[in-house]
Each structure stands twice: as structure tokens, then as C-alpha cells.
Design a protein around this motif. Structure first.
Motif, PDB file in Angstrom:
ATOM      1  N   ILE A 193       2.067  -1.121   7.660  1.00 41.62           N
ATOM      2  CA  ILE A 193       2.959  -2.273   7.486  1.00 41.62           C
ATOM      3  C   ILE A 193       2.086  -3.437   6.991  1.00 41.62           C
ATOM      4  O   ILE A 193       1.199  -3.895   7.706  1.00 41.62           O
ATOM      5  CB  ILE A 193       3.672  -2.658   8.794  1.00 41.62           C
ATOM      6  CG1 ILE A 193       4.332  -1.427   9.419  1.00 41.62           C
ATOM      7  CG2 ILE A 193       4.688  -3.761   8.547  1.00 41.62           C
ATOM      8  CD1 ILE A 193       4.989  -1.667  10.772  1.00 41.62           C
ATOM      9  N   GLU A 215      12.856   1.349  10.468  1.00 43.77           N
ATOM     10  CA  GLU A 215      12.325   1.691   9.144  1.00 43.77           C
ATOM     11  C   GLU A 215      10.968   2.391   9.215  1.00 43.77           C
ATOM     12  O   GLU A 215      10.622   3.193   8.351  1.00 43.77           O
ATOM     13  CB  GLU A 215      12.209   0.395   8.319  1.00 43.77           C
ATOM     14  CG  GLU A 215      11.784   0.583   6.883  1.00 43.77           C
ATOM     15  CD  GLU A 215      12.754   1.414   6.067  1.00 43.77           C
ATOM     16  OE1 GLU A 215      12.322   2.421   5.512  1.00 43.77           O
ATOM     17  OE2 GLU A 215      13.960   1.053   6.014  1.00 43.77           O
ATOM     18  N   THR A 216      10.183   2.067  10.251  1.00 46.93           N
ATOM     19  CA  THR A 216       8.796   2.543  10.253  1.00 46.93           C
ATOM     20  C   THR A 216       8.519   3.663  11.256  1.00 46.93           C
ATOM     21  O   THR A 216       8.133   4.758  10.885  1.00 46.93           O
ATOM     22  CB  THR A 216       7.845   1.358  10.544  1.00 46.93           C
ATOM     23  OG1 THR A 216       8.229   0.747  11.779  1.00 46.93           O
ATOM     24  CG2 THR A 216       7.868   0.332   9.437  1.00 46.93           C
ATOM     25  N   LYS A 264       3.475   6.151   4.431  1.00 48.59           N
ATOM     26  CA  LYS A 264       4.581   5.262   4.099  1.00 48.59           C
ATOM     27  C   LYS A 264       4.047   3.838   4.121  1.00 48.59           C
ATOM     28  O   LYS A 264       3.415   3.418   5.082  1.00 48.59           O
ATOM     29  CB  LYS A 264       5.706   5.437   5.126  1.00 48.59           C
ATOM     30  CG  LYS A 264       6.932   4.618   4.796  1.00 48.59           C
ATOM     31  CD  LYS A 264       8.103   5.028   5.659  1.00 48.59           C
ATOM     32  CE  LYS A 264       9.355   4.310   5.217  1.00 48.59           C
ATOM     33  NZ  LYS A 264      10.524   4.688   5.980  1.00 48.59           N
ATOM     34  N   VAL A 312       1.807   5.252   8.790  1.00 49.68           N
ATOM     35  CA  VAL A 312       2.728   4.196   8.348  1.00 49.68           C
ATOM     36  C   VAL A 312       1.928   2.905   8.308  1.00 49.68           C
ATOM     37  O   VAL A 312       1.314   2.509   9.294  1.00 49.68           O
ATOM     38  CB  VAL A 312       3.909   4.000   9.335  1.00 49.68           C
ATOM     39  CG1 VAL A 312       4.827   2.887   8.846  1.00 49.68           C
ATOM     40  CG2 VAL A 312       4.683   5.285   9.510  1.00 49.68           C
ATOM     41  N   ARG A 352       6.200  -6.436   5.058  1.00 53.24           N
ATOM     42  CA  ARG A 352       7.075  -7.338   5.804  1.00 53.24           C
ATOM     43  C   ARG A 352       6.684  -8.784   5.502  1.00 53.24           C
ATOM     44  O   ARG A 352       5.525  -9.175   5.671  1.00 53.24           O
ATOM     45  CB  ARG A 352       6.969  -7.109   7.305  1.00 53.24           C
ATOM     46  CG  ARG A 352       7.996  -7.955   8.018  1.00 53.24           C
ATOM     47  CD  ARG A 352       7.886  -7.859   9.514  1.00 53.24           C
ATOM     48  NE  ARG A 352       9.138  -8.284  10.118  1.00 53.24           N
ATOM     49  CZ  ARG A 352       9.321  -8.465  11.407  1.00 53.24           C
ATOM     50  NH1 ARG A 352       8.337  -8.225  12.248  1.00 53.24           N
ATOM     51  NH2 ARG A 352      10.485  -8.868  11.872  1.00 53.24           N
ATOM     52  N   VAL A 397       5.006  -0.071   3.929  1.00 55.89           N
ATOM     53  CA  VAL A 397       6.121  -1.007   4.071  1.00 55.89           C
ATOM     54  C   VAL A 397       5.541  -2.425   4.073  1.00 55.89           C
ATOM     55  O   VAL A 397       4.499  -2.671   4.663  1.00 55.89           O
ATOM     56  CB  VAL A 397       6.841  -0.737   5.421  1.00 55.89           C
ATOM     57  CG1 VAL A 397       7.901  -1.772   5.703  1.00 55.89           C
ATOM     58  CG2 VAL A 397       7.430   0.667   5.437  1.00 55.89           C
ATOM     59  N   CYS A 455       0.356   4.138  13.087  1.00 57.28           N
ATOM     60  CA  CYS A 455       1.089   3.035  12.478  1.00 57.28           C
ATOM     61  C   CYS A 455       0.189   1.811  12.571  1.00 57.28           C
ATOM     62  O   CYS A 455      -0.265   1.467  13.651  1.00 57.28           O
ATOM     63  CB  CYS A 455       2.391   2.802  13.235  1.00 57.28           C
ATOM     64  SG  CYS A 455       3.270   1.337  12.684  1.00 57.28           S
TER      65      CYS A 455
END
Ligand SMILES: Nc1ncnc2c1ncn2[C@@H]1O[C@H](COP(=O)(O)OP(=O)(O)OP(=O)(O)O)[C@@H](O)[C@H]1O
Length: 701
Positions: free
Chosen positions: A482, A253-254, A187, A480, A191, A189, A270
């Protein structure tokens, strides 16, 4: 991180178990460490502990009675930590086998197995439902209830929790279990942080426009006649979080969706990526604490009395070396055993049962983390910090047997991505750090690529980072990423680099689509979201409110208020500045493919990119181009082989013209040779580029 000791491969399991009991320290509710061997010893002398403490609660009066030892003050100034009964410094004495009341076999030099001690060896334990009403009923008895009562304490949300029908909770968790398999493997994401004081003072503009799960970078460029125009770069990710989004929402969300699946033999990673000062630490710092809180809640409610344990370790990779952040930056070394399993020698791992203790450990580790100074961020970190939360359980769910890793959640705060550009710096130390960072990022991408393609060979050896994360890339794993970006016009290049890296990671994902295809991306996002833990777990206790919730958000807010002004609307929003050209990342890609088709080796001067910050991105691009060129060459070779076979068939025909055969064969062989030569040149060039940047992927360590 597995606390199981593994001194040499093939050692009997019983021996491992012995080591295990000594390789981690118990962290008590009052923040004191107790070596587990000592704990067992003391427990046997103390009949005062009720059996309900089996799953790791060692707090309260009895707990503090058990712990002796000198108080030690850490950087925070509070004397909450006490020396373990057998402090790490005493290890040598223990290794000598001196008798201090505990069998020498119970001591080990602290060899930790990163490989979860072969979780597959653990027989599939029945996990009786995701919610066990009888366990919930038992909460009302004995001391265990006292512990957990805090969760149902008389805080604002308690009535809500009492009203939550048990069947609903049960249903929610079944749904959760069902959905766990739907959590996306990768995933990505993004920010965006707000503009800070410095950027505002320099009149820098917010050039990032976000909408749903897409964003547009408005890059101001100059034409030949020096008139300005804006080039738009559009990207789509699984989620785009703008400057208004809180750390809580980032967590939801994460990480929140992957917490339940950690109990189902999943290893998740992550990590935050982005230039220095883009908000990686700000984003990553609160996540482990929030995750631990949810893990503990699951352990105390859903999985109550099932023998799950939570273990924490925290270390950093700095200049290719490993340091224990929970043990005075003690240097660690990584070893591979006969089964190619990676172990970190000497890493301390703490068993924890309360959020407060985890908070203290995280604070301690963060304070120990090495930081350097760069113009962009005074607290800039040049190390990769890795915090691991391991869920363990013994075969029979009791404390008497050694626990093995069931699942793991690793949080990685990567060094500033532009530090990779430091390879040209005069300072050798900085150059080495830059090289290691480049290596890590290249290798990380490779591992993610392999992970998503379910490849059997995963290129762990690319860097220290990927080697230590090895077990997070095999089996049932989730990643994940970010990507943190600054909104300011002054960071435009860095921001584009970060987004392109994220875009590459996303495009590696089978499910990933970096095209502006909102419908499919939204689908990915939906798939990757499970039932919110907060909606099915009991509310946070007043005790937790004091610790977990207030800590990061409060601190962040202060920093925020200090560093950030009320922001003006960016000019592209205010006056719709003239936009002369527009490129999406998809267009970027097709352009890249075209360039690749007419590839020739760049001259020495061309190959040195004018902006050293582009280095990593350029390397990544070259690597991808090389792989595509190789693929293309293989396809062409197959066409040529087909032609050759036809030619042979022709040659076997009676009356075949020898002239015709010779000229055709010549043409085919020249074509073959040209293809190979071109690929060889490209490969040699890429190898030179890697060498220039000290990235010797195959050399390992
Ligand atoms: N979303 C945000 N909201 C408010 N403040 C933020 C946000 N993101 C970052 N900041 C602030 O910006 C500054 C830099 O952030 P941070 O230290 O997290 O950057 P970093 O990417 O970790 O940098 P480095 O790579 O150098 O460690 C800090 O003061 C932080 O509080």
C-alpha cells in the motif's frame, strides 16, 4: 512467526515439540497470559473444562480461576494484563533447570523459528470442506456455542445471518477456495490521504487527481522565464484509493481477499510505504485487527473443531536491531541455523482466541514502538514494525501435539521512506537509521522481484527486514503493497518518489503493467479479488462491535476531525489550470532507457543529487540501469561471439587473407573490451554510490 523452538539444527523433532509448548504464552479471553506448559499442567488438574475448548478458548470463569499472578499496568493505564505464571524474567531460573513443578525440558530460552517449522513436513491434513454443516450444527451445544453465539447474537445483522442458507455459505467458500489461487502474487494499491490543517494553512493544493485505478500528479514547475506550468505524471496501479475511502474499504481491497488463503498454506505480507506523515500507520494500524477478526470467524465457523490456532507476535527493526514490542522492547537476536533458516531468539508469541485480546496486544505493541520527531510528523516512526498473525495446527488437530505453522500474515509498517535520505545527517544514529531504511527498501524490492519470478535464489540477506521476512518470500506467498501519499503540492517530490517505487514494484510483477492500460489493469484487479469474506461469514457480534469495529474507525475519525478541515476543490479541478506539458510514467521510463544508452559516469557533483530525498529513488534507478546495461552487454557479447565464430570459419577456409582476419579480430576484441570496460565503470560507480549511502548489500549484517 513460528513459536517452535529450535535451539540448534538437527535437534530431534520431539525436542522441538517440548520447546514449543513453552515458547509462547496463551492469551486468555480476559486478557491474561498463561504459559502453555502451565496451562497443560493446570488443565490436567481441572476437570471442569469441557472438551469443546480444545481449540483455544480459555476464557470464562474457569479461565480466570486458572490465572494467578500480579496485575501489571501497561501504558494504556488499564490493568488488563497479568504477568504470565512464569514471567519471562524468570527464564534464567528455568534455564538452570530448577524444578518448579514442570520438567526443565519444557522450558527453552525462547528460540523462535521464522521458518514455519518446515510446514512441508506437516502431512497434508484433510480440511473437510470449507464449511462443515455438522460443525455448524454442533454450535448449538455446550459451551462452544456460548462462545460463538456472540457471532449470531441479537445484533442488527443477526437475522440476515440466520437466513443465509448453509448451501450458499458452502458454495461461497468453495468459490473462495477456487479463487484463492487467483489472488495476485503482488498487488500494488495507492492510498491518498486528505490535506491536513497545516497544509491548508500553508495554502498547499491537492495535486493528485484520482480516477478508478489511475492517478495523475499535477506538478507545478517553473520555466526559464519564471512562468508556471504544470507537468502531469500519470500512473496506473491495481487500485487507487482516494481521500474518501475508509479504512474498512482499504481492508476489503487489500487484506480481506488473502485471509482465506492463509488457511491454505500461504504466507502473505502486507506493507505500507510512503513518506513520513503520508498515512502509513493510519492505514496499517486497523488491518491486523480486522484480519484477526476474520481469521477467528473462519476458525470458529468454517474450520470449527479442526484444531487451528492463531498466534500473534509483534516486533520492530530499529537501526538494524530487533526489539520485541510485546515484551518490553526486549532486544532480540536473529540467528541462522545449519539449514540457513532464520530464528529470532527470545521473541514472545501469544496464542489468542478473541479479538479483544488481539486488540490489547496491538495497542500494547504500538505504545512500545519507538518514535522519533520530524518536522512533518511528530509521531514519526523510524522503525519498521512487524506484526505477524500465524495460523497453526498440530498434526492431529489437538492441543496435545505441537502446532506447526500453516500460514502467516505479516503486516509491516515501514519507516518513513524519506528517512533513507538521512544518510547525510551529522548525527551518526540518524545516519545509520537512514542507511538501514535504504537497505531495507532496496532489498524488499529485490525480494519481491525474485518472488514474482519464482526465482530459487531470493536475496534475503540484503537487510534485516528481508531476512526476518524470509519465509514470506518462499513457496506460496502473496504481497500487498500500500503506497501512501500526501495530496499536497509541498510533498510533490516525495509523492513522485513513492509512486515511482510502487511503479517499479508493480512492473516487476509478471501480471503487472504500469502502462496506462486500464483494460488489463482492471483485469488484474478483478482477478485479485475473491468473494468478500463479509458476504459469507456470519455478521460481527455485538461483542466484536464493542472492540474491533469501534476501535480504529472511531479513533481515526477523531484524529481526522481534529486534523482535517472540509477541503476546497483543488485548483486543477476548479479552473483547469494551464498544463503545458504532460509526461506519463511510461514516458519517464522510455526517457530513462534513452539516457541509459548514452550513459557516461556522472561527475562527482552530478552524482550527488541536489535533493537528498531523491537518493533512494536514484539508487533504485541506477540499480535497474546497471542490470539493463548488463543484460544488453550479454546480448552484445553473444552477437560478438557469433561474429568471432564466423571469423574462425573464414580463417579455416583455404586462401584466407591474413590481413583481413587480423583487422577483423582486432575490431572484435576492441568492441568486446569496450563493452566490458563500460560495464565495469558503471558497476564501480554504483558500488561507490552504495557505499556513500552506507548500503552494503552483500555485507549483510
Ligand atoms: N486517510 C486518512 N484520513 C484521515 N487522516 C489521515 C489519513 N491518513 C493519515 N491521516 C492522519 O495524518 C497523520 C499522519 O499519519 P501517519 O502517522 O499514519 O503517517 P505515517 O506515514 O505513518 O508517518 P511516519 O512515517 O512518520 O510514521 C495522522 O494524524 C493521521 O491520523
Amino acid at each position: 512467526m513460528n513459536a517452535v523452538g529450535r535451539q540448534r539444527s538437527g535437534a530431534p523433532a520431539a525436542h522441538h515439540q517440548r520447546q514449543y509448548s513453552d515458547n509462547y504464552l496463551e492469551a486468555s479471553s480476559n486478557g491474561r497470559w498463561l504459559q502453555s506448559a502451565g496451562l497443560q499442567h493446570l488443565q490436567s488438574n481441572s476437570n471442569s473444562l469441557p472438551p469443546s475448548q480444545d481449540f483455544g478458548y480459555y476464557g470464562g470463569a474457569q479461565g480466570s480461576r486458572m490465572y494467578r499472578g500480579a496485575q501489571r499496568t501497561f501504558s494504556g493505564g488499564s490493568d488488563i494484563f497479568a504477568e504470565p505464571l512464569t514471567p519471562p524474567a524468570a527464564n534464567s531460573r528455568r534455564r538452570n533447570g530448577e524444578d518448579d513443578g514442570v520438567s526443565p525440558n519444557e522450558y527453552s530460552p525462547g528460540l523462535l523459528d521464522l521458518h514455519s517449522f518446515d510446514t512441508e513436513l506437516l502431512t497434508e491434513l484433510p480440511v473437510p470442506g470449507f464449511y462443515d454443516p455438522s460443525a455448524m450444527h454442533n454450535l448449538t451445544r455446550g459451551r462452544s456455542f456460548d462462545d460463538s453465539e456472540a457471532y449470531f447474537g441479537n445484533n442488527k445483522q443477526s437475522s440476515k445471518s440466520r437466513n443465509l442458507p448453509e448451501e450458499n455459505v458452502m458454495k461461497s467458500f468453495s468459490v473462495d477456495k477456487e479463487k484463492a489461487s487467483n489472488v495476485a502474487k503482488i498487488k500494488v494499491v495507492v492510498r491518498k490521504r486528505p490535506l491536513n490543517k497545516k497544509e491548508l494553512a500553508k495554502n498547499e493544493e491537492d495535486i493528485i487527481e484520482t480516477e478508478s485505478n489511475s492517478l495523475v500528479v499535477h506538478e507545478t514547475k517553473l520555466k526559464v522565464d519564471l512562468t508556471e506550468y504544470v507537468e502531469k505524471h500519470e500512473f496506473v496501479f491495481d487500485a487507487v484509493l482516494d481521500e474518501e475511502v475508509s479504512n474498512d474499504e482499504v481492508y476489503r481491497e487489500t487484506v480481506e481477499p488473502i485471509v482465506p488463503i492463509i488457511f491454505q498454506r500461504t504466507k502473505a505480507t502486507c506493507f505500507a510505504y510512503g513518506q513520513t506523515g503520508s498515512g502509513k500507520t493510519y492505514t496499517m494500524k486497523p488491518l491486523p485487527l480486522r484480519a484477526s477478526r476474520d481469521i477467528l470467524r473462519l476458525m470458529h465457523h468454517t474450520y470449527r473443531n479442526q484444531g487451528f490456532q492463531l498466534h500473534v507476535s509483534f516486533f520492530e527493526i530499529y537501526g538494524g536491531k530487533l526489539f520485541d514490542l510485546l515484551n518490553d522492547r526486549k532486544k532480540l537476536c536473529m540467528r541462522e541455523d545449519g539449514k540457513q533458516q532464520v530464528c529470532i531468539v527470545g521473541l514472545q508469541e501469544y496464542r489468542v482466541a478473541e479479538v479483544e485480546t488481539i486488540k490489547e496486544l496491538i495497542e500494547k505493541g504500538n505504545a512500545t514502538r519507538s518514535t522519533g520527531t520530524t518536522g512533518a510528523n511528530e509521531e514519526s516512526s523510524r522503525s519498521h514494525a512487524i506484526l505477524q498473525l500465524a495460523i497453526k495446527r498440530s498434526a492431529d488437530g489437538s492441543d496435545s501435539k505441537p502446532a506447526r505453522v500453516i500460514g502467516k500474515l505479516s503486516f509491516i509498517d515501514l519507516a518513513g521512506s524519506e528517512r533513507g535520505a538521512d544518510t547525510t545527517d551529522n548525527d551518526k544514529q540518524t545516519r545509520m537509521e537512514g542507511a538501514e531504511i535504504n537497505k531495507s527498501l532496496l532489498a524488499l524490492k529485490e525480494c519481491i522481484r525474485a518472488l514474482d519470478n519464482d526465482q530459487t535464489h531470493i536475496p534475503f540477506r540484503g537487510s534485516k527486514l528481508t531476512e526476518v521476512l524470509r519465509d514470506s518470500f518462499v513457496g506460496n506467498s502473496r504481497t500487498v503493497m500500500i503506497s501512501c501519499i500526501s495530496p499536497s503540492s509541498g510533498s510533490c517530490e516525495h509523492t513522485l518518489n513513492t509512486l515511482r517505487y510502487a511503479d517499479r514494484v508493480k512492473s516487476l510483477s509478471k501480471s503487472g503493467s504500469s502502462k496506462k492500460d486500464v483494460a488489463s489493469s482492471t483485469l488484474n484487479l478483478k482477478e485479485s479479488t475473491t468473494v468478500a469474506l463479509s458476504s459469507v461469514l456470519p455478521p460481527t457480534s455485538p461483542y466484536e462491535d464493542d472492540t474491533g469495529d469501534s476501535w480504529p474507525e472511531q479513533t481515526d475519525k477523531d484524529e481526522y476531525e481534529e486534523d482535517f478541515y472540509e477541503q476546497e476543490k483543488p485548483s486543477w479541478r476548479k479552473n483547469g489550470k494551464v498544463e503545458v506539458s504532460s509526461f506519463s510514467n511510461t514516458e519517464d521510463k522510455s526517457r530513462r532507457v534513452k539516457d541509459q544508452m548514452k550513459w557516461k559516469e556522472p561527475s562527482r557533483s552530478e552524482s550527488r543529487y541536489s535533493n537528498p530525498d531523491d537518493d533512494l529513488n536514484a539508487l533504485l534507478k541506477e540499480e535497474e540501469d546497471l542490470v539493463s546495461a548488463h543484460r544488453k552487454q550479454v546480448e552484445e557479447t553473444m552477437d560478438i561471439v557469433r561474429e568471432e565464430m564466423n571469423l574462425l570459419v573464414e580463417a579455416d577456409q583455404p586462401g584466407n587473407q591474413l590481413d583481413n582476419y587480423i583487422s577483423k579480430l582486432n575490431a572484435i576484441l576492441s568492441q568486446k573490451a569496450a563493452g566490458i570496460l563500460q560495464l565495469q565503470n558503471r558497476l564501480a560507480h554504483f558500488q561507490r554510490r552504495l557505499k556513500e549511502h552506507n548500503v552494503l548489500v552483500s555485507a549483510g549484517h
